[in-house]
Write a protein that holds these residues in place. Structure first.
Motif, PDB file in Angstrom:
ATOM      1  N   MET A 193       0.821  -1.192   0.000  1.00  0.00           N
ATOM      2  CA  MET A 193       0.000   0.000   0.000  1.00  0.00           C
ATOM      3  C   MET A 193       0.869   1.262   0.000  1.00  0.00           C
ATOM      4  N   LEU A 194       1.959   1.251   0.796  1.00  0.00           N
ATOM      5  CA  LEU A 194       2.853   2.404   0.829  1.00  0.00           C
ATOM      6  C   LEU A 194       3.512   2.595  -0.536  1.00  0.00           C
ATOM      7  N   GLU A 195       3.948   1.500  -1.126  1.00  0.00           N
ATOM      8  CA  GLU A 195       4.621   1.576  -2.424  1.00  0.00           C
ATOM      9  C   GLU A 195       3.681   2.149  -3.489  1.00  0.00           C
ATOM     10  N   MET A 196       2.435   1.700  -3.497  1.00  0.00           N
ATOM     11  CA  MET A 196       1.462   2.225  -4.472  1.00  0.00           C
ATOM     12  C   MET A 196       1.225   3.720  -4.241  1.00  0.00           C
ATOM     13  N   SER A 197       1.170   4.121  -2.997  1.00  0.00           N
ATOM     14  CA  SER A 197       0.975   5.539  -2.686  1.00  0.00           C
ATOM     15  C   SER A 197       2.186   6.348  -3.136  1.00  0.00           C
ATOM     16  N   PHE A 198       3.377   5.770  -2.971  1.00  0.00           N
ATOM     17  CA  PHE A 198       4.594   6.477  -3.390  1.00  0.00           C
ATOM     18  C   PHE A 198       4.601   6.643  -4.905  1.00  0.00           C
ATOM     19  N   GLU A 199       4.192   5.610  -5.627  1.00  0.00           N
ATOM     20  CA  GLU A 199       4.172   5.698  -7.088  1.00  0.00           C
ATOM     21  C   GLU A 199       3.185   6.765  -7.555  1.00  0.00           C
ATOM     22  N   ALA A 200       2.094   6.916  -6.835  1.00  0.00           N
ATOM     23  CA  ALA A 200       1.099   7.926  -7.194  1.00  0.00           C
ATOM     24  C   ALA A 200       1.632   9.334  -6.929  1.00  0.00           C
ATOM     25  N   GLU A 201       2.260   9.528  -5.802  1.00  0.00           N
ATOM     26  CA  GLU A 201       2.886  10.814  -5.467  1.00  0.00           C
ATOM     27  C   GLU A 201       3.927  10.568  -4.393  1.00  0.00           C
ATOM     28  N   ASN A 202       5.128  11.120  -4.617  1.00  0.00           N
ATOM     29  CA  ASN A 202       6.214  10.811  -3.682  1.00  0.00           C
ATOM     30  C   ASN A 202       6.275  11.756  -2.482  1.00  0.00           C
ATOM     31  N   LYS A 203       5.377  12.710  -2.417  1.00  0.00           N
ATOM     32  CA  LYS A 203       5.259  13.574  -1.233  1.00  0.00           C
ATOM     33  C   LYS A 203       3.847  13.416  -0.681  1.00  0.00           C
ATOM     34  N   LEU A 204       3.752  13.373   0.622  1.00  0.00           N
ATOM     35  CA  LEU A 204       2.449  13.159   1.257  1.00  0.00           C
ATOM     36  C   LEU A 204       1.889  14.435   1.849  1.00  0.00           C
ATOM     37  N   GLU A 205       0.605  14.623   1.623  1.00  0.00           N
ATOM     38  CA  GLU A 205      -0.129  15.667   2.336  1.00  0.00           C
ATOM     39  C   GLU A 205      -0.441  15.113   3.726  1.00  0.00           C
ATOM     40  N   PRO A 206      -0.556  15.966   4.731  1.00  0.00           N
ATOM     41  CA  PRO A 206      -0.821  15.487   6.098  1.00  0.00           C
ATOM     42  C   PRO A 206      -2.060  14.588   6.202  1.00  0.00           C
ATOM     43  N   GLU A 207      -3.105  14.926   5.438  1.00  0.00           N
ATOM     44  CA  GLU A 207      -4.324  14.106   5.505  1.00  0.00           C
ATOM     45  C   GLU A 207      -4.067  12.701   4.972  1.00  0.00           C
ATOM     46  N   LYS A 208      -3.342  12.610   3.870  1.00  0.00           N
ATOM     47  CA  LYS A 208      -3.046  11.310   3.272  1.00  0.00           C
ATOM     48  C   LYS A 208      -2.131  10.497   4.188  1.00  0.00           C
ATOM     49  N   LYS A 209      -1.184  11.166   4.820  1.00  0.00           N
ATOM     50  CA  LYS A 209      -0.284  10.489   5.761  1.00  0.00           C
ATOM     51  C   LYS A 209      -1.082   9.890   6.917  1.00  0.00           C
ATOM     52  N   SER A 210      -1.991  10.659   7.474  1.00  0.00           N
ATOM     53  CA  SER A 210      -2.827  10.168   8.583  1.00  0.00           C
ATOM     54  C   SER A 210      -3.703   9.015   8.133  1.00  0.00           C
ATOM     55  N   GLU A 211      -4.272   9.136   6.935  1.00  0.00           N
ATOM     56  CA  GLU A 211      -5.132   8.082   6.401  1.00  0.00           C
ATOM     57  C   GLU A 211      -4.346   6.774   6.211  1.00  0.00           C
ATOM     58  N   LEU A 212      -3.158   6.869   5.620  1.00  0.00           N
ATOM     59  CA  LEU A 212      -2.323   5.675   5.429  1.00  0.00           C
ATOM     60  C   LEU A 212      -1.924   5.064   6.766  1.00  0.00           C
TER      61      LEU A 212
END
Length: 81
Positions: free
Chosen positions: A1-20
């Motif tokens: 799941m982390l790898e797929m999120s990284f491929e989509a965007e390599n920087k995280l917004e705080p909301e996305k970080k909390s969600e993950l």
């Protein structure tokens, strides 16, 4: 799941970080550190690919240069006969 999120965007917004973090049962800081480490590995791999590409170009140019020098010597010897 982390790898797929990284491929989509390599920087995280705080909301996305909390969600993950919530989905994975991790602390948001752990997710942030994972992304930092992944960006560092990505950058290193990119540098390796760039180096390989440059080395290949250099080797090709060197071979062309050597070939031209040999052709030049051959032509000079033919002119000087």
């Amino acid at each position: 799941m982390l790898e797929m999120s990284f491929e989509a965007e390599n920087k995280l917004e705080p909301e996305k970080k909390s969600e993950l973090a919530k989905k994975l049962g991790l602390q948001p800081r752990q997710v942030a550190i994972w992304f930092q480490n992944r960006r560092a590995r990505y950058k290193t791999k990119q540098l390796e690919r760039d180096f390989d590409r440059l080395k290949s170009s250099y080797d090709s140019l060197l071979a062309d240069h050597d070939s031209l020098l040999n052709d030049n010597l051959l032509l000079r010897s033919q002119v000087n006969r």
